[in-house]
Design an enzyme around this catalytic site. Structure first.
Site, PDB file in Angstrom:
ATOM      1  CB  SER A 119     -34.747 -16.513  33.176  1.00 35.17           C
ATOM      2  OG  SER A 119     -33.516 -16.385  32.473  1.00 35.17           O
ATOM      3  CG  ASP A 129     -37.794 -19.277  35.924  1.00 34.65           C
ATOM      4  OD1 ASP A 129     -38.621 -19.404  36.838  1.00 34.65           O
ATOM      5  OD2 ASP A 129     -36.574 -19.539  36.051  1.00 34.65           O
ATOM      6  CG  HIS A 130     -37.777 -16.020  38.691  1.00 31.53           C
ATOM      7  ND1 HIS A 130     -38.181 -15.857  39.999  1.00 31.53           N
ATOM      8  CD2 HIS A 130     -37.142 -17.218  38.640  1.00 31.53           C
ATOM      9  CE1 HIS A 130     -37.805 -16.917  40.705  1.00 31.53           C
ATOM     10  NE2 HIS A 130     -37.184 -17.756  39.910  1.00 31.53           N
ATOM     11  CG  HIS A 144     -33.218 -18.900  42.714  1.00 30.86           C
ATOM     12  ND1 HIS A 144     -34.079 -18.008  43.305  1.00 30.86           N
ATOM     13  CD2 HIS A 144     -33.968 -19.638  41.870  1.00 30.86           C
ATOM     14  CE1 HIS A 144     -35.300 -18.190  42.828  1.00 30.86           C
ATOM     15  NE2 HIS A 144     -35.257 -19.171  41.949  1.00 30.86           N
ATOM     16  CB  ILE A 159     -33.818 -28.508  38.084  1.00 36.31           C
ATOM     17  CG1 ILE A 159     -34.450 -29.189  39.314  1.00 36.31           C
ATOM     18  CG2 ILE A 159     -32.353 -28.911  37.934  1.00 36.31           C
ATOM     19  CD1 ILE A 159     -34.599 -30.684  39.206  1.00 36.31           C
TER      20      ILE A 159
HETATM   21  P1  13P Z   1     -31.726 -23.661  40.975  1.00 35.05           P
HETATM   22  O1  13P Z   1     -30.776 -22.500  40.957  1.00 35.05           O
HETATM   23  O2  13P Z   1     -31.714 -24.342  42.287  1.00 35.05           O
HETATM   24  O3  13P Z   1     -31.505 -24.592  39.832  1.00 35.05           O
HETATM   25  O4  13P Z   1     -33.205 -23.048  40.809  1.00 35.05           O
HETATM   26  C1  13P Z   1     -33.716 -22.738  39.531  1.00 35.05           C
HETATM   27  C2  13P Z   1     -34.982 -21.970  39.603  1.00 35.05           C
HETATM   28  O5  13P Z   1     -35.645 -21.831  40.611  1.00 35.05           O
HETATM   29  C3  13P Z   1     -35.447 -21.369  38.333  1.00 35.05           C
HETATM   30  O6  13P Z   1     -36.567 -20.565  38.534  1.00 35.05           O
HETATM   31  O1  G3H Z   2     -34.262 -18.723  39.026  1.00 34.97           O
HETATM   32  C1  G3H Z   2     -33.523 -18.290  38.149  1.00 34.97           C
HETATM   33  C2  G3H Z   2     -33.086 -19.180  37.065  1.00 34.97           C
HETATM   34  O2  G3H Z   2     -32.054 -20.035  37.502  1.00 34.97           O
HETATM   35  C3  G3H Z   2     -32.704 -18.394  35.864  1.00 34.97           C
HETATM   36  O3  G3H Z   2     -31.488 -17.742  36.061  1.00 34.97           O
HETATM   37  O4  G3H Z   2     -31.949 -15.380  35.502  1.00 34.97           O
HETATM   38  O5  G3H Z   2     -29.618 -16.310  35.422  1.00 34.97           O
HETATM   39  O6  G3H Z   2     -31.323 -16.960  33.703  1.00 34.97           O
HETATM   40  P1  G3H Z   2     -31.077 -16.524  35.123  1.00 34.97           P
HETATM   41 ZN    ZN Z   3     -36.624 -19.627  40.453  1.00 35.12          ZN
END
Ligand code: 13P
Ligand code: G3H
Ligand code: ZN
Length: 323
Positions: free
Chosen positions: A47, A85-86, A181, A267
């Site tokens: 992320s 991610d995101h 999340h 996850i």
């Molecule tokens: P969780 O917080 O349920 O583990 O989701 C993680 C997630 O969606 C990361 O993009």
């Molecule tokens: O969806 C988010 C992930 O759990 C990553 O979380 O932005 O705190 O690293 P983070």
């Molecule tokens: Zn996510």
């Protein structure tokens, strides 16, 4: 590798690829060990927060190390995706693509519909030049503060998915069907008490099936899919932690989703819980220990056990390497 072939096989085979977040070396090692032992493809995701915490360059080389480590552990042809991610901007996605990521997510889900499309298309146009696959998101994941009724209003609208996927050219679509999340996905008030256990409202499988009908064979992604195991929460609380009303997605529902067009399940929180529970337990039982290796080793073991459990008993991706 990118996600294209991996997802095709996962949809045809009725299983899902695990997408585990990593921020630390121990998480990376545990993910690789679990994937190798179970002969599973895996998505290792990073992320923006992980990049800020660990440094983008270090994480990128850790992922390269992960592939070499998998081979060293005896897996001749590991299938590992390095995924953003995101991603919240074109610039962040571009930076990751330029650094060698094989897959990125552009998350424009909080933007108005047309802006989400324009941003996702811009990322897709850039990414595809380098054969990098792109995940986009439509619908907003609920926060724990939402009532179920208002959460429903953020669900992905099946009538939009054809237009969205066609106009963006995205390779996979993250949808909102009731996951969220973190470790507090539902309030106790949103749950039903069954045999002393709080059972959250079920995922909106009707919406998932409508989306599948509109986009046959198109890869669907579920975020927010930690199940928040009660034994880890109890261990954390037993050894000095204070986690109240931690509630996740029941694993049977994720198992059911894995059999559908859902081919990537994210996850992260379960890994955080497994790590924290093991560290708290170790330090409480060994108050004289101060070498990080003493408590990070059981933490790594506990995460590995959790990853293997998800792969084998929930997502069904074990034994699914192409060769
Ligand atoms: P969780 O917080 O349920 O583990 O989701 C993680 C997630 O969606 C990361 O993009
Ligand atoms: O969806 C988010 C992930 O759990 C990553 O979380 O932005 O705190 O690293 P983070
Ligand atoms: Zn996510």
């Amino acid at each position: 590798m990118n996600t294209r072939e991996m997802f095709k096989r996962a949809i045809a085979g009725g299983y899902a690829i695990p997408a585990f977040n990593f921020n630390t070396m121990e998480q990376m090692q545990a993910i690789v060990m679990a994937a190798v032992e179970t002969k599973s493809p895996v998505i290792m995701q990073v992320s923006k927060g992980a990049r800020n915490y660990a440094n983008a360059t270090i994480l990128r080389y850790m992922a390269e190390g992960a592939v070499a480590y998998a081979k060293e552990l005896g897996c001749e042809h590991p299938e590992i995706v390095l995924h953003l991610d995101h991603g919240d901007s074109f610039e962040l996605c571009k930076d990751c693509i330029d650094m060698g990521f094989s897959s990125v997510m552009i998350d424009g889900s909080s933007l108005p519909y047309e802006e989400n499309i324009a941003l996702a298309k811009k990322v897709v146009d850039y990414a595809h030049q380098f054969d990098v696959t792109v995940e986009a998101e439509l619908g907003v994941l609920a926060g724990v503060e939402d009532e179920v009724s208002s959460a429903e209003s953020h669900y992905t609208k099946p009538e939009e998915v054809i237009d969205f996927s066609t106009r963006t050219g995205c390779d996979s679509l993250a949808i909102s069907i009731g996951t969220s999340h973190g470790a507090h996905k539902f309030t106790p008030e949103q749950c039903t008490l069954v045999n002393g256990v709080l059972v959250p409202p079920p995922l909106a499988f009707d919406i998932l099936h409508e989306i599948e009908k509109k986009l046959p064979g198109f890869p669907i992604v579920l975020h927010g899919s930690s199940s928040v195991p009660m034994d880890e929460v109890n261990t954390i609380n037993q050894f000095g932690g204070h986690l109240e009303a931690a509630i996740g997605i029941p694993e049977e529902q994720l198992r059911e989703a894995s059999k559908s067009a859902v081919c990537k399940i994210n996850i992260d929180s379960d890994s955080r819980l497994a790590m924290t529970a093991a560290i708290r337990k170790h330090l409480a039982e060994h108050p004289g220990d101060f070498d990080p290796r003493q408590y990070l080793k059981p933490a790594r073991e506990n995460m590995k056990k959790m990853y293997i459990h998800k792969i084998v008993n929930v997502l069904g991706s074990n034994g699914k390497l192409a060769q």
